[in-house]
Design an enzyme around this catalytic site. Structure first.
Site, mmCIF file in Angstrom:
data_model
loop_
_atom_site.group_PDB
_atom_site.id
_atom_site.type_symbol
_atom_site.label_atom_id
_atom_site.label_comp_id
_atom_site.label_asym_id
_atom_site.label_seq_id
_atom_site.Cartn_x
_atom_site.Cartn_y
_atom_site.Cartn_z
ATOM 1 N N CYS A 63 -6.063 7.773 1.856
ATOM 2 C CA CYS A 63 -6.912 7.786 3.246
ATOM 3 C C CYS A 63 -5.312 8.074 4.188
ATOM 4 C CB CYS A 63 -7.821 7.191 3.460
ATOM 5 S SG CYS A 63 -9.331 7.024 1.833
ATOM 6 N N CYS B 91 2.957 2.657 -5.849
ATOM 7 C CA CYS B 91 2.250 3.478 -6.885
ATOM 8 C C CYS B 91 3.540 4.498 -6.809
ATOM 9 C CB CYS B 91 1.145 4.418 -5.400
ATOM 10 S SG CYS B 91 1.175 6.050 -6.530
ATOM 11 N N CYS C 145 -0.834 5.803 -14.637
ATOM 12 C CA CYS C 145 -1.747 6.987 -15.005
ATOM 13 C C CYS C 145 -0.628 7.738 -15.880
ATOM 14 C CB CYS C 145 -2.113 7.822 -13.702
ATOM 15 S SG CYS C 145 -0.251 7.978 -12.472
HETATM 16 FE FE1 SF4 Z 1 -0.415 5.206 -8.684
HETATM 17 FE FE2 SF4 Z 1 -0.464 6.727 -11.044
HETATM 18 FE FE3 SF4 Z 1 -0.770 3.357 -10.650
HETATM 19 FE FE4 SF4 Z 1 -2.845 4.749 -9.648
HETATM 20 S S1 SF4 Z 1 -2.200 4.790 -10.766
HETATM 21 S S2 SF4 Z 1 -1.717 3.548 -8.349
HETATM 22 S S3 SF4 Z 1 -1.702 7.204 -9.480
HETATM 23 S S4 SF4 Z 1 0.927 5.090 -10.545
#
Ligand code: SF4
Length: 458
Positions: free
Chosen positions: A2, A243, A451
């Protein structure tokens, strides 16, 4: 994901807030909301929320007083709670014994349902299904015994297990916080005699505000008539979890995210991809970036390979980003509305499509089909990030393994390539991604790669 905005003591709080939200519109397109205060109380009709885009927000529903001290705003992209729900739109107003406060949230809370059930047992009533309200009601509960609302916020945030960048406000104070791992960005700007808090610095540029700094992980900034005060909460982490998908895909290239401009890292990702893939062996190739988010990675690739990019795929800018549309068929239709190839440039060529990431693969499959329908004799895909094997628990809408093409195909690149109906497919390697992060002057250990590698910290 968001977008959040907070505005304090500038000449036009509502317009500045809406302009800021407009600049972070790419972060969420389900709903938009604003809450305003004159310094003594929130204006009637706060929060004012609609489903749709910032451009759909016509006017404040009621008379505006001459002086508005502060405002908070939010553009929503649903990661928890029901999509397209006005109750889940933000900011939300939470009542406490110290008076009401607003809360606008970017992030996600992996186990918020358990916390919600616990609060319900203790008498809390919820109006939405969003994790944001759980966080807000946790603060309200804590406020029953805390000495101040500020203490209640700091005490709850110290223990709250989730990824969050928050913009909150009381009637007289603007508040910004980032979780101790720093998953999501939040920046501080100065405008006139006032302050701006916003998810991405591109909004500060548009508002002609001066970038001051980022809110630190595990920091609350509290802005009021005394200026900006800083408070720490929670255990300070020796390793952050910013992230990595923000610079790869989500943030705008003209934003400084986690202290660096996004465009530079995207170019480096493209350059690294070129080094790893090497020369492609096809006649009559044409190199096309998938607009807009892959353009900088494609620039880096083109520079490293000494080739020319062709603008042969045009993006229609008035349709929504397909990644955050709801449902497979809506996404498929969205791709058709969003992209159009220039067929005479493609006809008879071997198309090399460069993109920043490959998540579900449905957008890419539609693009590959488009290339063939327009006369491409072959299609190579170059992806400037590694295969995504694991869901995100921290705010990006890839929440289950069955949404992830690389996971469904167990990482078999030939099967992924078949699914997207390309002739060849190359990804940037995981090690290559980490190397680029370090080359940008970061420590890779301060980023979340969950991820890609499944290493979840929360
Ligand atoms: Fe970002 Fe991937 Fe971690 Fe989610 S899992 S916070 S998309 S790096």
């Amino acid at each position: 994901m968001c977008g959040v905005v907070g505005v304090y003591n500038v000449s036009s709080v509502l317009n500045t807030n809406l302009d800021g939200l407009h600049m972070v519109q790419h972060r969420g397109q389900d709903a938009v909301g604003v809450a305003l205060s004159d310094g003594k109380s929130f204006l009637p009709n706060s929060p004012s929320r609609i489903l749709g885009l910032v451009g759909d927000y016509k006017a404040w529903p009621g008379l505006l007083p001459e002086k508005i001290l502060l405002g908070t705003g939010h553009v929503r992209y649903a990661t928890s709670g029901v999509h397209a729900s006005i109750e889940n739109a933000q900011p939300m107003i939470i009542s406490t014994r110290w008076g009401p406060f607003t809360i606008a949230h970017n992030g996600d809370t992996p186990e918020f349902e358990e916390q919600r059930a616990r609060l319900e047992k203790e008498g809390a009533k919820f109006l939405s299904t969003a994790d944001t309200e759980v966080l807000g009601e946790s603060i309200a509960k804590q406020a029953e015994t805390a000495l101040t609302l500020q203490d209640a916020m700091l005490e709850v945030l110290a223990d709250f297990k989730g990824a969050f960048a928050l913009v909150m406000s009381t009637a007289s104070s603007l508040i910004g916080c980032r979780d101790p791992f720093g998953y999501r960005p939040l920046s501080i700007g100065k405008l006139e005699d006032g302050w701006i808090l916003v998810s991405e610095t591109c909004a500060l540029d548009h508002l002609r505000a001066e970038y001051v700094r980022d809110v630190d992980p595990g920091e609350m900034v509290w802005i009021d008539e005394h200026g900006l005060q800083s408070f720490k909460f929670g255990e300070q982490k020796s390793r952050l979890q910013q992230c990595i998908f923000e610079p790869i895909y989500f943030s705008r290239p003209d934003s400084k995210v986690f202290g660096r401009y996004v465009d530079g890292m995207r170019k480096d990702l493209g350059e690294k991809l070129a080094q790893e893939v090497g020369e492609l062996d096809h006649e009559n190739m044409i190199f096309i970036a998938v607009p807009d988010s892959a353009m900088f990675a494609a620039d880096g690739y083109a520079k490293a390979m000494d080739i020319q990019l062709e603008h042969a795929l045009i993006r229609h800018h008035y349709s929504v980003r397909t990644f955050i549309q709801d449902g497979e068929s809506a996404r498929d239709q969205g791709v058709r509305l969003k992209f159009n190839p220039i067929s005479h440039r493609i006809k008879g060529k071997w198309v090399v499509l460069i993109d920043d990431s490959l998540v579900r693969g449905t957008t890419m499959r539609r693009l590959v089909r488009m290339m063939r329908e327009n006369g491409a004799v072959g299609v190579t895909l170059l992806i400037a990030s590694p295969p995504i094997f694991h869901p995100c628990r921290y705010g990006v809408d890839m929440k289950t393994y069955d949404q992830l093409l690389a996971a469904l195909k167990k990482g078999k690149v030939d099967e992924i390539c078949n699914f997207v109906e390309a002739d060849e497919l190359y990804y940037l390697s995981y090690d290559g991604l980490r190397e680029v992060v370090e080359r940008e002057g970061f420590l890779a250990q301060n980023f979340c790669f969950a991820c890609f590698d499944g290493n979840y910290v929360l």
